[in-house]
Design an enzyme around this catalytic site. Structure first.
Site, PDB file in Angstrom:
ATOM      1  N   VAL A  12       0.806  -1.238   0.277  1.00  0.00           N
ATOM      2  CA  VAL A  12       0.067   0.023  -0.172  1.00  0.00           C
ATOM      3  C   VAL A  12       0.872   1.361   0.237  1.00  0.00           C
ATOM      4  O   VAL A  12       0.655   2.001  -1.033  1.00  0.00           O
ATOM      5  CB  VAL A  12      -0.681   0.082   1.185  1.00  0.00           C
ATOM      6  CG1 VAL A  12      -1.581   1.401   1.300  1.00  0.00           C
ATOM      7  CG2 VAL A  12      -1.883  -1.132   0.972  1.00  0.00           C
ATOM      8  N   ASP A  31      11.178   3.385   5.549  1.00  0.00           N
ATOM      9  CA  ASP A  31      10.618   2.152   5.718  1.00  0.00           C
ATOM     10  C   ASP A  31      11.889   1.284   6.468  1.00  0.00           C
ATOM     11  O   ASP A  31      13.067   1.838   6.129  1.00  0.00           O
ATOM     12  CB  ASP A  31      10.297   1.243   4.525  1.00  0.00           C
ATOM     13  CG  ASP A  31       9.746  -0.056   4.662  1.00  0.00           C
ATOM     14  OD1 ASP A  31       8.562  -0.377   4.246  1.00  0.00           O
ATOM     15  OD2 ASP A  31      10.337  -0.918   5.451  1.00  0.00           O
ATOM     16  N   GLU A 149      -7.364   2.990   2.268  1.00  0.00           N
ATOM     17  CA  GLU A 149      -7.032   3.046   1.050  1.00  0.00           C
ATOM     18  C   GLU A 149      -7.918   1.736   0.481  1.00  0.00           C
ATOM     19  O   GLU A 149      -8.676   0.989   1.275  1.00  0.00           O
ATOM     20  CB  GLU A 149      -5.712   2.291   0.863  1.00  0.00           C
ATOM     21  CG  GLU A 149      -5.216   1.542   1.820  1.00  0.00           C
ATOM     22  CD  GLU A 149      -5.527  -0.211   1.516  1.00  0.00           C
ATOM     23  OE1 GLU A 149      -5.716  -1.091   2.385  1.00  0.00           O
ATOM     24  OE2 GLU A 149      -5.949  -0.378   0.343  1.00  0.00           O
ATOM     25  N   ARG A 152      -6.614  -2.702  -4.761  1.00  0.00           N
ATOM     26  CA  ARG A 152      -6.578  -4.261  -4.872  1.00  0.00           C
ATOM     27  C   ARG A 152      -5.092  -4.606  -5.240  1.00  0.00           C
ATOM     28  O   ARG A 152      -4.512  -3.951  -6.329  1.00  0.00           O
ATOM     29  CB  ARG A 152      -7.727  -4.847  -5.881  1.00  0.00           C
ATOM     30  CG  ARG A 152      -9.051  -4.898  -5.478  1.00  0.00           C
ATOM     31  CD  ARG A 152      -9.954  -4.924  -6.575  1.00  0.00           C
ATOM     32  NE  ARG A 152      -9.718  -3.614  -7.491  1.00  0.00           N
ATOM     33  CZ  ARG A 152      -9.871  -3.690  -8.892  1.00  0.00           C
ATOM     34  NH1 ARG A 152     -10.407  -4.956  -9.374  1.00  0.00           N
ATOM     35  NH2 ARG A 152      -9.798  -2.750  -9.652  1.00  0.00           N
ATOM     36  N   LEU A 248     -18.528 -11.701  -7.592  1.00  0.00           N
ATOM     37  CA  LEU A 248     -19.543 -12.776  -7.489  1.00  0.00           C
ATOM     38  C   LEU A 248     -18.781 -14.289  -8.092  1.00  0.00           C
ATOM     39  O   LEU A 248     -19.719 -14.869  -8.686  1.00  0.00           O
ATOM     40  CB  LEU A 248     -20.717 -12.335  -8.301  1.00  0.00           C
ATOM     41  CG  LEU A 248     -21.729 -11.306  -7.478  1.00  0.00           C
ATOM     42  CD1 LEU A 248     -22.794 -11.019  -8.585  1.00  0.00           C
ATOM     43  CD2 LEU A 248     -22.297 -12.177  -6.315  1.00  0.00           C
ATOM     44  N   GLY A 251     -15.296 -19.817  -5.957  1.00  0.00           N
ATOM     45  CA  GLY A 251     -13.990 -20.442  -6.059  1.00  0.00           C
ATOM     46  C   GLY A 251     -13.501 -20.823  -4.909  1.00  0.00           C
ATOM     47  O   GLY A 251     -14.227 -21.437  -4.013  1.00  0.00           O
ATOM     48  N   CYS A 258      -5.742  -8.649   3.474  1.00  0.00           N
ATOM     49  CA  CYS A 258      -6.694  -7.901   3.994  1.00  0.00           C
ATOM     50  C   CYS A 258      -8.075  -8.296   4.299  1.00  0.00           C
ATOM     51  O   CYS A 258      -8.435  -8.277   5.509  1.00  0.00           O
ATOM     52  CB  CYS A 258      -7.068  -6.731   2.797  1.00  0.00           C
ATOM     53  SG  CYS A 258      -5.478  -5.783   2.786  1.00  0.00           S
ATOM     54  N   LYS A 318      -4.074 -14.827  -5.328  1.00  0.00           N
ATOM     55  CA  LYS A 318      -4.891 -14.393  -6.729  1.00  0.00           C
ATOM     56  C   LYS A 318      -3.823 -13.997  -7.718  1.00  0.00           C
ATOM     57  O   LYS A 318      -2.608 -14.013  -7.378  1.00  0.00           O
ATOM     58  CB  LYS A 318      -5.961 -13.286  -6.529  1.00  0.00           C
ATOM     59  CG  LYS A 318      -5.087 -12.000  -5.855  1.00  0.00           C
ATOM     60  CD  LYS A 318      -6.029 -10.639  -6.025  1.00  0.00           C
ATOM     61  CE  LYS A 318      -5.552  -9.367  -6.147  1.00  0.00           C
ATOM     62  NZ  LYS A 318      -6.373  -8.293  -6.173  1.00  0.00           N
TER      63      LYS A 318
HETATM   64  C1  UDX Z   1      -0.508  -2.531   5.248  1.00  0.00           C
HETATM   65  C2  UDX Z   1      -1.386  -2.936   5.879  1.00  0.00           C
HETATM   66  O1  UDX Z   1      -1.162  -4.553   6.357  1.00  0.00           O
HETATM   67  C3  UDX Z   1      -2.806  -3.037   5.630  1.00  0.00           C
HETATM   68  O2  UDX Z   1      -3.784  -3.228   6.650  1.00  0.00           O
HETATM   69  C4  UDX Z   1      -3.264  -1.516   5.358  1.00  0.00           C
HETATM   70  O3  UDX Z   1      -4.363  -1.640   4.666  1.00  0.00           O
HETATM   71  C5  UDX Z   1      -2.199  -1.051   4.556  1.00  0.00           C
HETATM   72  O4  UDX Z   1      -1.057  -1.274   4.945  1.00  0.00           O
HETATM   73  P1  UDX Z   1       0.984  -3.587   3.321  1.00  0.00           P
HETATM   74  O5  UDX Z   1       1.220  -2.458   2.613  1.00  0.00           O
HETATM   75  O6  UDX Z   1       0.434  -4.777   2.499  1.00  0.00           O
HETATM   76  O7  UDX Z   1      -0.679  -3.308   4.337  1.00  0.00           O
HETATM   77  O8  UDX Z   1       1.801  -4.329   4.365  1.00  0.00           O
HETATM   78  P2  UDX Z   1       3.336  -4.561   4.049  1.00  0.00           P
HETATM   79  O9  UDX Z   1       3.368  -5.176   2.741  1.00  0.00           O
HETATM   80  O10 UDX Z   1       3.768  -5.543   5.217  1.00  0.00           O
HETATM   81  O11 UDX Z   1       4.120  -3.258   4.275  1.00  0.00           O
HETATM   82  C6  UDX Z   1       4.097  -2.646   5.710  1.00  0.00           C
HETATM   83  C7  UDX Z   1       5.574  -1.924   5.609  1.00  0.00           C
HETATM   84  O12 UDX Z   1       5.631  -1.090   6.780  1.00  0.00           O
HETATM   85  C8  UDX Z   1       6.762  -2.877   5.719  1.00  0.00           C
HETATM   86  O13 UDX Z   1       7.633  -2.571   4.430  1.00  0.00           O
HETATM   87  C9  UDX Z   1       7.480  -2.793   6.656  1.00  0.00           C
HETATM   88  O14 UDX Z   1       8.686  -2.839   6.619  1.00  0.00           O
HETATM   89  C10 UDX Z   1       7.190  -1.221   7.250  1.00  0.00           C
HETATM   90  N1  UDX Z   1       7.192  -0.885   8.609  1.00  0.00           N
HETATM   91  C11 UDX Z   1       6.658  -1.809   9.472  1.00  0.00           C
HETATM   92  C12 UDX Z   1       8.157   0.374   8.939  1.00  0.00           C
HETATM   93  O15 UDX Z   1       8.430   1.036   8.097  1.00  0.00           O
HETATM   94  N2  UDX Z   1       8.168   0.642  10.287  1.00  0.00           N
HETATM   95  C13 UDX Z   1       7.381  -0.045  11.298  1.00  0.00           C
HETATM   96  O16 UDX Z   1       7.414   0.200  12.421  1.00  0.00           O
HETATM   97  C14 UDX Z   1       6.704  -1.180  10.613  1.00  0.00           C
HETATM   98  C1  UDX Z   2      -8.948  -6.051  -1.151  1.00  0.00           C
HETATM   99  C2  UDX Z   2     -10.125  -5.089  -1.688  1.00  0.00           C
HETATM  100  O1  UDX Z   2     -10.828  -5.364  -2.848  1.00  0.00           O
HETATM  101  C3  UDX Z   2      -9.630  -3.764  -1.471  1.00  0.00           C
HETATM  102  O2  UDX Z   2     -10.472  -2.659  -1.765  1.00  0.00           O
HETATM  103  C4  UDX Z   2      -8.676  -3.401  -0.240  1.00  0.00           C
HETATM  104  O3  UDX Z   2      -8.177  -2.281  -0.346  1.00  0.00           O
HETATM  105  C5  UDX Z   2      -7.594  -4.617   0.158  1.00  0.00           C
HETATM  106  O4  UDX Z   2      -8.274  -6.042   0.219  1.00  0.00           O
HETATM  107  P1  UDX Z   2      -7.110  -7.585  -2.303  1.00  0.00           P
HETATM  108  O5  UDX Z   2      -7.223  -8.177  -1.078  1.00  0.00           O
HETATM  109  O6  UDX Z   2      -6.013  -7.111  -3.077  1.00  0.00           O
HETATM  110  O7  UDX Z   2      -8.267  -6.322  -2.205  1.00  0.00           O
HETATM  111  O8  UDX Z   2      -7.793  -8.478  -3.391  1.00  0.00           O
HETATM  112  P2  UDX Z   2      -9.383  -8.662  -3.994  1.00  0.00           P
HETATM  113  O9  UDX Z   2      -9.234  -8.625  -5.749  1.00  0.00           O
HETATM  114  O10 UDX Z   2     -10.319  -7.895  -3.333  1.00  0.00           O
HETATM  115  O11 UDX Z   2      -9.577 -10.376  -3.878  1.00  0.00           O
HETATM  116  C6  UDX Z   2      -9.804 -10.702  -2.437  1.00  0.00           C
HETATM  117  C7  UDX Z   2      -9.668 -12.152  -2.323  1.00  0.00           C
HETATM  118  O12 UDX Z   2     -11.044 -12.592  -2.906  1.00  0.00           O
HETATM  119  C8  UDX Z   2      -8.717 -13.068  -3.350  1.00  0.00           C
HETATM  120  O13 UDX Z   2      -8.452 -14.093  -2.664  1.00  0.00           O
HETATM  121  C9  UDX Z   2      -9.755 -13.422  -4.533  1.00  0.00           C
HETATM  122  O14 UDX Z   2      -9.228 -14.496  -5.236  1.00  0.00           O
HETATM  123  C10 UDX Z   2     -10.953 -13.549  -3.948  1.00  0.00           C
HETATM  124  N1  UDX Z   2     -12.211 -13.220  -5.015  1.00  0.00           N
HETATM  125  C11 UDX Z   2     -12.239 -12.204  -5.524  1.00  0.00           C
HETATM  126  C12 UDX Z   2     -13.184 -14.198  -5.200  1.00  0.00           C
HETATM  127  O15 UDX Z   2     -12.754 -15.287  -4.530  1.00  0.00           O
HETATM  128  N2  UDX Z   2     -14.200 -14.140  -6.042  1.00  0.00           N
HETATM  129  C13 UDX Z   2     -14.313 -12.754  -6.659  1.00  0.00           C
HETATM  130  O16 UDX Z   2     -15.315 -12.703  -7.327  1.00  0.00           O
HETATM  131  C14 UDX Z   2     -13.454 -11.607  -6.158  1.00  0.00           C
END
Ligand code: UDX
Ligand code: UDX
Length: 451
Positions: A12, A31, A149, A152, A248, A251, A258, A318
């Site tokens: 993110v 980071d 945020e 996806r 919809l 699977g 998330c 996915k």
């Molecule tokens: C994260 C959260 O998990 C999610 O719930 C939120 O919606 C968006 O931010 P994501 O970006 O997938 O999602 O997390 P991740 O890919 O693990 O990245 C987090 C980053 O934060 C890592 O690179 C980690 O090194 C960094 N981090 C963590 C810091 O820089 N400082 C800290 O103290 C802890």
């Molecule tokens: C999700 C939300 O869509 C996004 O808005 C949020 O910020 C983070 O979490 P993400 O987890 O990246 O995004 O993937 P998404 O495309 O939403 O799919 C989530 C899971 O649902 C995956 O395992 C996907 O395979 C599954 N999925 C999705 C289904 O099984 N059926 C569907 O029709 C759509």
């Protein structure tokens, strides 16, 4: 142009930083993961996200995007985004240690009038906590805004650049205005609410999308029992604009970093605050059951799983991502291995090391052909385009048994049946109920390597 900092540059934060730079802002990425930062500095992305490296290249060459693996003495950004990870704890509560560390570190280094923006998904009420923490660390006025945020993985850049809405929650309207201006060139509607409501919009949105998926997966189970086709049911439902066609697809159920974390966290929040999240609990149960249903059907089709060789196609949760956090494919692989199956797994993007770190009960293979050889069944678990285009017919005779389980309803079942496969799928009449079973006669069993 606004001076921004982004703390936490993962799926993110990394995408948000690159996109803000693309919008013309000056962005400093912070980071603590030194490897990630070192890679970003070379213009390489530590995460697989289509389009991200192009943005990194432009941001770095323009000087608008810089990276550090430690906090500077002073953060001269006007607005600091917190996008650190908020993993779920065992009972479902979100673990806020990273958020606390980041806010404490940032608040001490900000000028008066700066803004801290929560981009990470945080439990309802965290914004108030962050406000208190910031005030304790830095007596100067620091405003807090919740800006969840909706990115996806696999389409995060597009989702950032073409948002359906920008949600902003704060007790400080001027802070909301300043954060909204960052996005002004995107011309998306701004939903301006209080902090708790903004935090709830994020959880409720993810929980609803997960509910939609668990709903269609329950309908798929009923379709299997009654002989209807869930993909056609979804098509017919989706034409109603109150329902919509997306999310919809029946699977293996939902996974990723998330949905599992956020639905459990919302359910946990509800429970500890005296409400009873029956629906959320059912949404989770249906989802967990989806993998078990596939195991049961494979067990029946193969007359037991012990010593059977099964190839799982896909490890990512996915397609179009290298993220294996809470991957349904890996959960399925582990469940099959628990029943004695010998499970091979392939993925076109996720590295062997990442898979082996996540699961010790699978054998990673480098190609589909290698994995199909001697297999009693192959399962399409992640709908990578490479797998949808693969010529399975040419490799069928190398398999011990020609069972193809399409756990994403993504393949041409008629074509696979015509090539001699026993095609199985989710919620459609082409499941094993109508396709001739591979009779486990002694001769077939002997062929399959049975003793
Ligand atoms: C994260 C959260 O998990 C999610 O719930 C939120 O919606 C968006 O931010 P994501 O970006 O997938 O999602 O997390 P991740 O890919 O693990 O990245 C987090 C980053 O934060 C890592 O690179 C980690 O090194 C960094 N981090 C963590 C810091 O820089 N400082 C800290 O103290 C802890
Ligand atoms: C999700 C939300 O869509 C996004 O808005 C949020 O910020 C983070 O979490 P993400 O987890 O990246 O995004 O993937 P998404 O495309 O939403 O799919 C989530 C899971 O649902 C995956 O395992 C996907 O395979 C599954 N999925 C999705 C289904 O099984 N059926 C569907 O029709 C759509």
């Amino acid at each position: 142009m606004t001076r921004i900092a982004v703390v936490g540059c993962g799926y993110v934060g990394g995408v948000s930083a690159a996109c803000f730079a693309e919008l013309g802002h000056s962005v400093e990425c912070i980071d603590i993961n030194t490897e990630r930062i070192a890679l970003y500095r070379t213009g390489k992305s530590p995460i697989h996200e289509p389009g991200l490296e192009e943005l990194l290249a432009r941001g770095i060459s323009s000087g608008r995007l810089t990276f550090r693996d430690c906090y500077p003495e002073f953060i001269d950004a006007e607005i600091v985004f917190i996008a650190v990870n908020t993993p779920g704890s065992s009972e479902g509560a979100a673990d806020l240690r990273a958020v606390r560390d980041a806010v404490t570190s940032v608040a001490a280094r900000l000028a008066p009038g700066s803004i801290i923006v929560n981009k990470s998904t945080v439990p309802i009420g965290t914004g108030d906590l962050v406000e208190g923490m910031a005030r304790r660390v830095n007596a100067e006025r620091i405003s807090v805004v919740s800006n969840p945020e909706f990115l996806r993985e696999g389409s995060a850049v597009a989702d950032f650049m073409r948002p359906d809405r920008i949600v902003l929650g704060s007790n400080d309207p001027s802070a909301v205005e300043r954060v909204a201006r960052l996005y002004s060139s995107l011309e998306a509607p701004v939903v301006q609410v209080d902090i708790r409501t903004a935090e709830m919009i994020k959880y409720a949105s993810n929980a609803f999308l997960a509910t939609k998926i668990s709903f269609i997966n329950e309908i798929a189970a009923i379709c299997e029992a009654l002989g209807a086709d869930v993909t056609e049911v979804a098509r017919g439902m989706g034409m109603d604009d109150r329902i919509g066609p997306r999310f919809l697809a029946a699977g293996l159920g939902w996974g990723g970093s998330c949905f599992p974390k956020d639905v459990r966290a919302l359910s946990h929040m509800a429970s500890v605050h005296g409400t009873h999240p029956q629906l959320l609990r059912s949404v989770i149960d249906i989802n967990n059951g989806q993998r078990l249903r596939v195991v049961g059907r494979l067990r029946n089709a193969l007359d037991g799983l012990d010593s059977k060789r099964i190839l799982i196609l896909g490890a990512a949760f996915k397609s179009d991502t290298d993220d294996i956090r809470n991957s349904p494919a890996l959960e399925l692989a582990n469940l099959l291995a628990l029943e004695g199956a010998s499970v091979a797994i392939a993925d076109p993007v996720v590295s062997r090391i990442r898979i082996e770190q996540e699961s010790t009960s699978v054998n990673v293979v480098d190609s589909v052909t290698e994995g199909l050889s001697g297999a009693h069944a192959v399962v399409l678990a992640t709908d990578w385009p490479e797998y949808l285009a693969f010529d399975f017919a040419s490799a069928r005779t190398s398999m011990a048994l020609p069972v193809f389980f399409d756990a994403r309803n993504a393949m041409d079942g008629d074509r696979l049946n015509a090539s001699g496969f026993t095609y199985m799928c989710i919620g459609r009449p082409a499941s094993e109920a109508t396709v001739p079973q591979v009779a486990m006669t002694p001769a077939v069993y002997a062929l399959a390597g049975g003793s």
